[in-house]
Scaffold this active site. Structure first.
Site, PDB file in Angstrom:
ATOM      1  N   ASP A   1      13.900  71.851  60.846  1.00  0.00           N
ATOM      2  CA  ASP A   1      15.283  72.749  61.116  1.00  0.00           C
ATOM      3  C   ASP A   1      16.392  71.882  61.149  1.00  0.00           C
ATOM      4  O   ASP A   1      16.287  70.739  61.558  1.00  0.00           O
ATOM      5  CB  ASP A   1      14.878  73.353  62.373  1.00  0.00           C
ATOM      6  CG  ASP A   1      15.663  74.818  62.196  1.00  0.00           C
ATOM      7  OD1 ASP A   1      16.849  74.996  62.585  1.00  0.00           O
ATOM      8  OD2 ASP A   1      15.205  75.904  62.484  1.00  0.00           O
TER       9      ASP A   1
ATOM     10  N   ASN B   1      11.806  79.227  54.622  1.00  0.00           N
ATOM     11  CA  ASN B   1      12.250  80.394  55.281  1.00  0.00           C
ATOM     12  C   ASN B   1      13.680  80.065  55.964  1.00  0.00           C
ATOM     13  O   ASN B   1      14.168  81.329  56.275  1.00  0.00           O
ATOM     14  CB  ASN B   1      11.344  80.538  56.599  1.00  0.00           C
ATOM     15  CG  ASN B   1      11.791  81.185  57.759  1.00  0.00           C
ATOM     16  OD1 ASN B   1      11.992  82.673  57.463  1.00  0.00           O
ATOM     17  ND2 ASN B   1      12.112  80.346  58.932  1.00  0.00           N
TER      18      ASN B   1
ATOM     19  N   TYR C   1      24.764  87.419  50.971  1.00  0.00           N
ATOM     20  CA  TYR C   1      23.330  87.668  51.611  1.00  0.00           C
ATOM     21  C   TYR C   1      22.431  88.497  50.571  1.00  0.00           C
ATOM     22  O   TYR C   1      21.304  87.663  50.185  1.00  0.00           O
ATOM     23  CB  TYR C   1      23.311  88.435  52.840  1.00  0.00           C
ATOM     24  CG  TYR C   1      22.016  88.415  53.547  1.00  0.00           C
ATOM     25  CD1 TYR C   1      21.419  87.096  54.051  1.00  0.00           C
ATOM     26  CD2 TYR C   1      20.996  89.391  53.645  1.00  0.00           C
ATOM     27  CE1 TYR C   1      20.248  87.163  54.805  1.00  0.00           C
ATOM     28  CE2 TYR C   1      19.997  89.389  54.046  1.00  0.00           C
ATOM     29  CZ  TYR C   1      19.449  88.280  54.735  1.00  0.00           C
ATOM     30  OH  TYR C   1      18.348  88.097  55.361  1.00  0.00           O
TER      31      TYR C   1
ATOM     32  N   LYS D   1      19.417  86.732  48.147  1.00  0.00           N
ATOM     33  CA  LYS D   1      18.122  87.118  48.480  1.00  0.00           C
ATOM     34  C   LYS D   1      17.100  87.687  47.003  1.00  0.00           C
ATOM     35  O   LYS D   1      16.208  87.520  46.907  1.00  0.00           O
ATOM     36  CB  LYS D   1      17.862  88.244  49.518  1.00  0.00           C
ATOM     37  CG  LYS D   1      18.194  87.459  50.994  1.00  0.00           C
ATOM     38  CD  LYS D   1      17.397  86.382  51.296  1.00  0.00           C
ATOM     39  CE  LYS D   1      17.422  85.800  52.561  1.00  0.00           C
ATOM     40  NZ  LYS D   1      16.649  84.635  53.030  1.00  0.00           N
TER      41      LYS D   1
ATOM     42  N   ILE E   1      13.658  92.606  61.519  1.00  0.00           N
ATOM     43  CA  ILE E   1      12.755  92.044  62.459  1.00  0.00           C
ATOM     44  C   ILE E   1      13.349  91.315  63.732  1.00  0.00           C
ATOM     45  O   ILE E   1      14.598  90.775  63.437  1.00  0.00           O
ATOM     46  CB  ILE E   1      12.152  90.804  61.698  1.00  0.00           C
ATOM     47  CG1 ILE E   1      11.532  91.363  60.291  1.00  0.00           C
ATOM     48  CG2 ILE E   1      10.910  90.037  62.466  1.00  0.00           C
ATOM     49  CD1 ILE E   1      10.302  92.083  60.234  1.00  0.00           C
TER      50      ILE E   1
ATOM     51  N   THR F   1      15.006  89.223  65.788  1.00  0.00           N
ATOM     52  CA  THR F   1      15.033  87.755  65.860  1.00  0.00           C
ATOM     53  C   THR F   1      16.513  87.684  66.565  1.00  0.00           C
ATOM     54  O   THR F   1      17.302  88.555  66.373  1.00  0.00           O
ATOM     55  CB  THR F   1      14.826  86.820  64.519  1.00  0.00           C
ATOM     56  OG1 THR F   1      15.811  87.395  63.925  1.00  0.00           O
ATOM     57  CG2 THR F   1      13.399  87.326  64.127  1.00  0.00           C
TER      58      THR F   1
HETATM   59  P1  NAP Z   1      16.737  83.031  63.111  1.00  0.00           P
HETATM   60  O1  NAP Z   1      16.139  83.700  64.076  1.00  0.00           O
HETATM   61  O2  NAP Z   1      18.195  82.781  63.098  1.00  0.00           O
HETATM   62  O3  NAP Z   1      16.060  81.749  62.513  1.00  0.00           O
HETATM   63  C1  NAP Z   1      16.471  81.003  61.346  1.00  0.00           C
HETATM   64  C2  NAP Z   1      16.232  79.571  61.564  1.00  0.00           C
HETATM   65  O4  NAP Z   1      16.538  78.909  60.505  1.00  0.00           O
HETATM   66  C3  NAP Z   1      16.950  79.021  62.797  1.00  0.00           C
HETATM   67  O5  NAP Z   1      15.856  78.169  63.556  1.00  0.00           O
HETATM   68  C4  NAP Z   1      18.108  78.276  62.105  1.00  0.00           C
HETATM   69  O6  NAP Z   1      18.695  77.563  62.947  1.00  0.00           O
HETATM   70  C5  NAP Z   1      17.595  77.839  60.873  1.00  0.00           C
HETATM   71  N1  NAP Z   1      18.485  77.257  59.750  1.00  0.00           N
HETATM   72  C6  NAP Z   1      19.568  78.036  59.456  1.00  0.00           C
HETATM   73  N2  NAP Z   1      20.115  77.474  58.611  1.00  0.00           N
HETATM   74  C7  NAP Z   1      19.391  76.289  58.348  1.00  0.00           C
HETATM   75  C8  NAP Z   1      19.491  75.108  57.409  1.00  0.00           C
HETATM   76  N3  NAP Z   1      20.744  74.900  56.753  1.00  0.00           N
HETATM   77  N4  NAP Z   1      18.606  74.331  57.473  1.00  0.00           N
HETATM   78  C9  NAP Z   1      17.495  74.302  58.402  1.00  0.00           C
HETATM   79  N5  NAP Z   1      17.438  75.356  59.280  1.00  0.00           N
HETATM   80  C10 NAP Z   1      18.379  76.346  59.144  1.00  0.00           C
HETATM   81  O7  NAP Z   1      16.540  84.124  61.691  1.00  0.00           O
HETATM   82  P2  NAP Z   1      15.078  84.944  61.324  1.00  0.00           P
HETATM   83  O8  NAP Z   1      15.347  86.372  61.415  1.00  0.00           O
HETATM   84  O9  NAP Z   1      13.832  84.284  61.793  1.00  0.00           O
HETATM   85  O10 NAP Z   1      15.246  84.626  59.612  1.00  0.00           O
HETATM   86  C11 NAP Z   1      14.335  83.624  58.875  1.00  0.00           C
HETATM   87  C12 NAP Z   1      14.318  84.231  57.501  1.00  0.00           C
HETATM   88  O11 NAP Z   1      14.222  85.534  57.545  1.00  0.00           O
HETATM   89  C13 NAP Z   1      15.982  84.042  56.858  1.00  0.00           C
HETATM   90  O12 NAP Z   1      15.638  83.538  55.584  1.00  0.00           O
HETATM   91  C14 NAP Z   1      16.373  85.490  56.993  1.00  0.00           C
HETATM   92  O13 NAP Z   1      17.361  85.752  56.009  1.00  0.00           O
HETATM   93  C15 NAP Z   1      15.105  86.263  56.912  1.00  0.00           C
HETATM   94  N6  NAP Z   1      15.209  87.684  56.907  1.00  0.00           N
HETATM   95  C16 NAP Z   1      15.351  88.075  58.384  1.00  0.00           C
HETATM   96  C17 NAP Z   1      15.219  89.385  58.667  1.00  0.00           C
HETATM   97  C18 NAP Z   1      15.487  89.779  59.971  1.00  0.00           C
HETATM   98  O14 NAP Z   1      15.509  91.044  60.170  1.00  0.00           O
HETATM   99  N7  NAP Z   1      15.610  88.973  61.218  1.00  0.00           N
HETATM  100  C19 NAP Z   1      15.058  90.289  57.535  1.00  0.00           C
HETATM  101  C20 NAP Z   1      14.871  89.704  56.289  1.00  0.00           C
HETATM  102  C21 NAP Z   1      14.955  88.366  55.923  1.00  0.00           C
HETATM  103  P3  NAP Z   1      20.018  77.710  63.743  1.00  0.00           P
HETATM  104  O15 NAP Z   1      19.469  78.904  64.773  1.00  0.00           O
HETATM  105  O16 NAP Z   1      20.057  76.390  64.464  1.00  0.00           O
HETATM  106  O17 NAP Z   1      21.115  78.271  62.974  1.00  0.00           O
END
Ligand code: NAP
Length: 253
Positions: A38, A91, A157, A161, A190, A192
């Site tokens: 991360d 991810n 976004y 994707k 989701i 988060t």
């Molecule tokens: P999250 O809780 O914000 O977690 C994302 C993680 O990735 C965080 O730890 C973030 O760090 C880290 N990150 C961001 N930019 C980065 C970089 N350049 N290098 C390394 N780490 C980095 O989000 P999440 O919901 O778990 O999302 C995870 C994945 O699922 C993403 O690709 C997102 O697009 C996808 N997704 C999420 C949803 C949803 O509803 N949550 C739906 C569809 C797809 P910081 O927090 O310090 O920035």
């Protein structure tokens, strides 16, 4: 939990929070050694604590997935520490700023594409190179329902994707005969910190999100983690180049 991944090594990018954390814990609970990558080290190190509390093994590596030298050294450190890369969940991602296509700034475009799309490509570039030497491996890239449909106000976004899915299919075809399976997951809404940032934890905004989900609720990060673990496992041995929706039925509508 059956230790189906004993002796295996898994990389999870964006593993400090959310879907990445749940997946890192899910890999470890099945016996895999996990590399939590991360760009910011969570000051509470919650992912590492959860893995170690359940008897699992993991290391944290600071890595910005949009930076090629970070990604190269992250994969090299994985090899020097654990000797192999069996699984990778690419991810890490950001939602980017909300703005319609004609109002989207170049800065927003470059940052979001840099992390969500270039970041996945960079990770695969180094992971596949190692997996080819091993003759086996399984990669899952995190896309989104936004990789399958358009969403108003999120042009970058959505483009990033859709790009992840195209890249996943191409890399899967390139490596199908080499024993490397490459798939994607497409989560719906989701719960988060990403969704909390978008809704501002406002109850009405959350209701709107829930309204998009036929099952009538948001998903849990662990529900995406289970799909990733299955795609990596031998149970999915004939599955490659697939974008699996884990979306409460959203895309069926
Ligand atoms: P999250 O809780 O914000 O977690 C994302 C993680 O990735 C965080 O730890 C973030 O760090 C880290 N990150 C961001 N930019 C980065 C970089 N350049 N290098 C390394 N780490 C980095 O989000 P999440 O919901 O778990 O999302 C995870 C994945 O699922 C993403 O690709 C997102 O697009 C996808 N997704 C999420 C949803 C949803 O509803 N949550 C739906 C569809 C797809 P910081 O927090 O310090 O920035």
């Amino acid at each position: 939990m059956e230790k189906i991944f004993n002796g295996k090594v898994a990389i999870v990018t964006g593993g400090s929070f959310g879907i990445g954390r749940a997946t890192a814990v899910a890999f470890a609970s099945r016996g895999a050694k996990v590399v939590v990558a991360d760009w910011v080290e969570d000051k509470d190190q919650q992912t590492m604590k959860m893995i170690k509390a359940s008897g699992g093994e993991a290391i944290f590596i600071k890595c910005d997935v949009s930076d090629s030298s970070d990604v190269k050294s992250m994969t090299e450190k994985t090899i020097s520490t654990y000797g192999r890369i069996d699984f990778a969940f690419n991810n890490a991602g950001i939602e980017g700023a909300t703005a319609n296509t004609h109002e989207c700034t170049e800065e927003n475009w470059d940052k979001t594409i840099g992390i969500n799309l270039k970041g996945v490509w960079l990770c695969m570039k180094y992971e596949i190179s190692y997996m080819l030497k091993q003759g086996k491996g399984s990669i899952v890239n995190c896309a989104s329902v936004a990789g399958l449909i358009g969403l108003v106000g999120l042009p970058v976004y959505v483009a990033s994707k859709h790009g992840v899915i195209g890249l996943t299919k191409t890399a899967a075809l390139e490596n199908a005969k080499q024993g490397i399976r490459i798939n994607g997951v497409c989560p719906g809404v989701i719960k988060t910190s990403m969704v909390d940032r978008i809704t501002g934890k406002d109850k009405e905004a959350e209701k709107k999100f829930i309204g998009m989900e036929p099952v009538g609720r948001m998903g849990h990060p662990e529900e995406v983690a289970e799909a990733v673990v299955w795609l990596c496992s031998d149970a999915a041995s004939f599955v490659t180049g697939h974008a699996l929706s884990v979306d409460g039925g959203w895309i069926a509508g």
